[in-house]
Enzyme design. Structure first.
Site, PDB file in Angstrom:
ATOM      1  N   ARG A 179       4.824  -3.319  49.499  1.00  0.00           N
ATOM      2  CA  ARG A 179       5.505  -2.058  49.200  1.00  0.00           C
ATOM      3  C   ARG A 179       5.189  -0.987  50.236  1.00  0.00           C
ATOM      4  O   ARG A 179       5.882   0.041  50.303  1.00  0.00           O
ATOM      5  CB  ARG A 179       5.117  -1.548  47.807  1.00  0.00           C
ATOM      6  CG  ARG A 179       5.624  -2.417  46.663  1.00  0.00           C
ATOM      7  CD  ARG A 179       5.421  -1.720  45.328  1.00  0.00           C
ATOM      8  NE  ARG A 179       6.255  -0.522  45.224  1.00  0.00           N
ATOM      9  CZ  ARG A 179       7.503  -0.518  44.767  1.00  0.00           C
ATOM     10  NH1 ARG A 179       8.070  -1.648  44.357  1.00  0.00           N
ATOM     11  NH2 ARG A 179       8.184   0.601  44.705  1.00  0.00           N
TER      12      ARG A 179
ATOM     13  N   MET B 244       9.672   2.908  49.680  1.00  0.00           N
ATOM     14  CA  MET B 244       9.161   1.949  48.696  1.00  0.00           C
ATOM     15  C   MET B 244       7.661   1.833  48.837  1.00  0.00           C
ATOM     16  O   MET B 244       7.120   0.856  49.338  1.00  0.00           O
ATOM     17  CB  MET B 244       9.811   0.583  48.870  1.00  0.00           C
ATOM     18  CG  MET B 244       9.511  -0.370  47.717  1.00  0.00           C
ATOM     19  SD  MET B 244      10.308  -1.964  47.896  1.00  0.00           S
ATOM     20  CE  MET B 244       9.276  -2.716  49.144  1.00  0.00           C
ATOM     21  N   CYS B 245       6.935   2.857  48.450  1.00  0.00           N
ATOM     22  CA  CYS B 245       5.480   2.858  48.512  1.00  0.00           C
ATOM     23  C   CYS B 245       4.898   2.250  47.232  1.00  0.00           C
ATOM     24  O   CYS B 245       5.588   2.076  46.236  1.00  0.00           O
ATOM     25  CB  CYS B 245       4.963   4.277  48.693  1.00  0.00           C
ATOM     26  SG  CYS B 245       5.542   5.077  50.195  1.00  0.00           S
ATOM     27  N   GLY B 246       3.611   1.944  47.281  1.00  0.00           N
ATOM     28  CA  GLY B 246       2.929   1.395  46.118  1.00  0.00           C
ATOM     29  C   GLY B 246       1.805   2.300  45.658  1.00  0.00           C
ATOM     30  O   GLY B 246       1.014   2.787  46.476  1.00  0.00           O
TER      31      GLY B 246
END
Length: 291
Positions: free
Chosen positions: A32, A1-3
């Protein structure tokens, strides 16, 4: 869950605010990706002055770089920017790299500076002095590691071709296979991150004459997994998602700018967003905006 965040400024009057706006966008997506963070900025006059090649480095510092270049490239200037060192000089990129001391190269080009490291994104943004950066384009990433270790080398953006950067939310299921294929073609790697494989794949095809649209279409054909990608070059800003498009992405566009982010709240900090055209990119459709 990267941003992911990205900002392409069409209006020159906004160029002095690039870092301020990018920092505000990045700050909305901290949870995130609390492991590490990074940004790439295009056109900052302090980090990448016009007419000078620039190289972004890890594992060294400005004093070491300037000492090594003294007498070899006397006009070289090195700048410590948090955990990253950016060096620029009035020579070609290849000549500058060959003269540098041993270090990890994380970005090259005439306009782009890549800044990244491990730690909390708020702390890194302050260390980069991001709010004071200027320019015409920037990308940012907050990372939650899933496929590889938390290291500065594994942080995004991945910039492995001249002026090219890639940030990624998701995972590539067949990255090991493609890594082996690229290595067989002479491509080297700096990390075990699956996202670097995507960046190297794009750079490989750009170097062989494909434009960014074609390189990303080839990526969609070859890579398995779930992904949203933002890819930039010295004149382009591009977004693509996988066939299922389960990783979030929104694009906002006005006459003054184009922006992309993993969540709307990162777009909400931008001037004029209330009148922007906002849409969710379609699966496997490549969107490219040119400078």
């Amino acid at each position: 869950m990267c941003g992911i965040v990205g900002l392409h400024l069409r209006e020159p009057e906004l160029h002095p605010r690039l870092g301020e706006l990018l920092a505000a966008m990045l700050g909305q997506l901290v949870e995130r990706g609390p492991d590490s963070a990074g940004v790439a900025v295009y056109g900052d006059p302090r980090l990448t002055p016009p007419g000078r090649a620039a190289v972004s480095l890890l594992d060294t510092d400005a004093a070491t770089v300037e000492s090594a270049l003294r007498g070899r490239i006397p006009d070289a200037v090195a700048v410590d920017v948090g955990p990253t060192t950016v060096v620029h000089a009035p020579v070609g990129v290849d000549a500058l790299i060959q003269a540098l001391p041993r270090a990890t190269v994380i970005g090259t080009g005439e306009e782009v500076a890549v800044l990244k490291g491990t730690g909390h994104p708020h702390d890194l943004a302050r260390a980069f002095g991001l709010a004071g950066v200027q320019g015409w384009q920037g990308v940012g990433h907050t990372r939650m590691a899933t496929e590889s270790a938390v290291t500065p080398q594994g942080a995004h953006p991945f910039s492995v071709g001249p002026g090219q950067c890639l940030v990624h939310n998701g995972s590539f299921a067949n990255h090991a296979t493609i890594r082996r294929e690229l290595r067989a073609e002479g491509v080297s790697f700096d990390s075990d991150n699956d996202s670097e494989v995507g960046a190297r794949f794009v750079a490989y095809h750009l170097a062989r004459g494909a434009d960014l649209d074609k390189a990303l279409r080839l990526l969609c054909e070859r890579f398995d997994g779930f992904y949203t990608l933002l890819v930039t070059t010295a004149d382009s800003f591009a977004v693509v998602r996988d066939a299922i498009a389960c990783k979030p992405a929104l694009v906002a566009e006005t006459p003054g700018w184009v922006a992309m982010a993993s969540e709307y709240r990162a777009l909400a900090v931008l001037p004029g967003v209330e009148s922007a055209r906002i849409f969710e990119p379609e699966p496997e459709e490549v969107y490219v905006w040119k400078r």
